[in-house]
Scaffold this motif. Structure first.
Motif, PDB file in Angstrom:
ATOM      1  N   LEU A   2      18.918 -22.229 -44.870  1.00  0.00           N
ATOM      2  CA  LEU A   2      19.994 -22.453 -43.929  1.00  0.00           C
ATOM      3  C   LEU A   2      19.620 -21.850 -42.587  1.00  0.00           C
ATOM      4  CD1 LEU A   2      22.871 -23.454 -43.502  1.00  0.00           C
ATOM      5  CD2 LEU A   2      23.666 -21.219 -44.240  1.00  0.00           C
ATOM      6  N   PRO A  37      25.037 -26.380 -38.714  1.00  0.00           N
ATOM      7  CA  PRO A  37      25.929 -27.538 -38.632  1.00  0.00           C
ATOM      8  C   PRO A  37      27.284 -27.207 -38.011  1.00  0.00           C
ATOM      9  CG  PRO A  37      25.012 -27.335 -40.837  1.00  0.00           C
ATOM     10  CD  PRO A  37      24.606 -26.110 -40.077  1.00  0.00           C
ATOM     11  N   ARG A  75      29.662 -38.276 -43.125  1.00  0.00           N
ATOM     12  CA  ARG A  75      29.759 -37.807 -44.518  1.00  0.00           C
ATOM     13  C   ARG A  75      30.254 -38.935 -45.418  1.00  0.00           C
ATOM     14  NH1 ARG A  75      32.913 -36.788 -48.312  1.00  0.00           N
ATOM     15  NH2 ARG A  75      34.742 -37.353 -47.115  1.00  0.00           N
ATOM     16  N   PHE A 130      24.383 -34.443 -37.286  1.00  0.00           N
ATOM     17  CA  PHE A 130      24.991 -33.913 -38.504  1.00  0.00           C
ATOM     18  C   PHE A 130      24.552 -34.712 -39.737  1.00  0.00           C
ATOM     19  CE2 PHE A 130      28.632 -33.363 -41.459  1.00  0.00           C
ATOM     20  CZ  PHE A 130      28.592 -31.994 -41.580  1.00  0.00           C
ATOM     21  N   GLN A 133      22.256 -33.334 -42.499  1.00  0.00           N
ATOM     22  CA  GLN A 133      22.758 -32.460 -43.563  1.00  0.00           C
ATOM     23  C   GLN A 133      22.879 -33.182 -44.898  1.00  0.00           C
ATOM     24  OE1 GLN A 133      23.189 -29.150 -42.986  1.00  0.00           O
ATOM     25  NE2 GLN A 133      22.348 -29.730 -40.998  1.00  0.00           N
TER      26      GLN A 133
END
Length: 168
Positions: A2, A37, A75, A130, A133
């Motif tokens: 991370l 993030p 997402r 993003f 991720q």
């Protein structure tokens, strides 16, 4: 691993360097560190708190809202691809929750993520970075031995759905 970005620390360091103030490390606080993030969210929240005018605060709140909407769209698109490319809810959940970082078929993985980048969200644009991720989920999908064509078809379906949403 991370990656951690310390937004406030960087700002404090810049201020300290600019003003030649003593010990830089003593000025830093660990509570100001956020996961990469979430760095943009944390920065916008700080800027909202310190906004000088109501108009500036509203502009920043709108920017934060749009950023969060984009994150959710990214997402949701990856989850939809997984659901469309797998045979069952259980398999989709397994792909989403698998912890392995192994890429068993690098050529296929690369083709899948590049196809997603072109069709859905180009993570080279800051607005969509993003998406990175979630790339491990495509590695999980490849590990399930889902065919490349089935994954691409799922990406095409999700891409068309995203285009329809943009039009409406």
């Amino acid at each position: 691993m991370l990656t951690v970005i310390c937004v406030e620390i960087i700002l404090q360091l810049l201020l300290l360097v600019a003003s030649s103030v003593g010990d830089l490390w003593s000025a830093m606080e660990v509570k100001d560190c956020v996961a990469n993030p979430d760095a943009r969210v944390a920065l916008l929240q700080r800027r909202i708190q310190s906004a000088g005018s109501h108009a500036e605060k509203e502009k920043l709140e709108r920017e934060l809202y749009e950023h969060m909407q984009t994150r959710e769209a990214v997402r949701a698109s990856v989850i939809q691809v997984i659901q469309k490319a797998t045979d069952s809810k259980e398999q989709a959940l397994h792909v989403q929750s698998a912890k392995s970082t192994d890429i068993t078929n690098p050529k296929m993985y690369r083709e899948v993520v590049e196809y997603y980048k072109v069709k859905c969200f180009n993570w080279h644009e800051p607005k969509y970075e993003f998406a990175l991720q979630f790339m491990h989920l495509f590695a999980n999908l490849c590990r399930e031995q889902t065919s490349l064509e089935r994954i691409k078809t799922a990406i095409d379906d999700v891409s068309e759905s995203l285009k329809r949403e943009d039009v409406s």
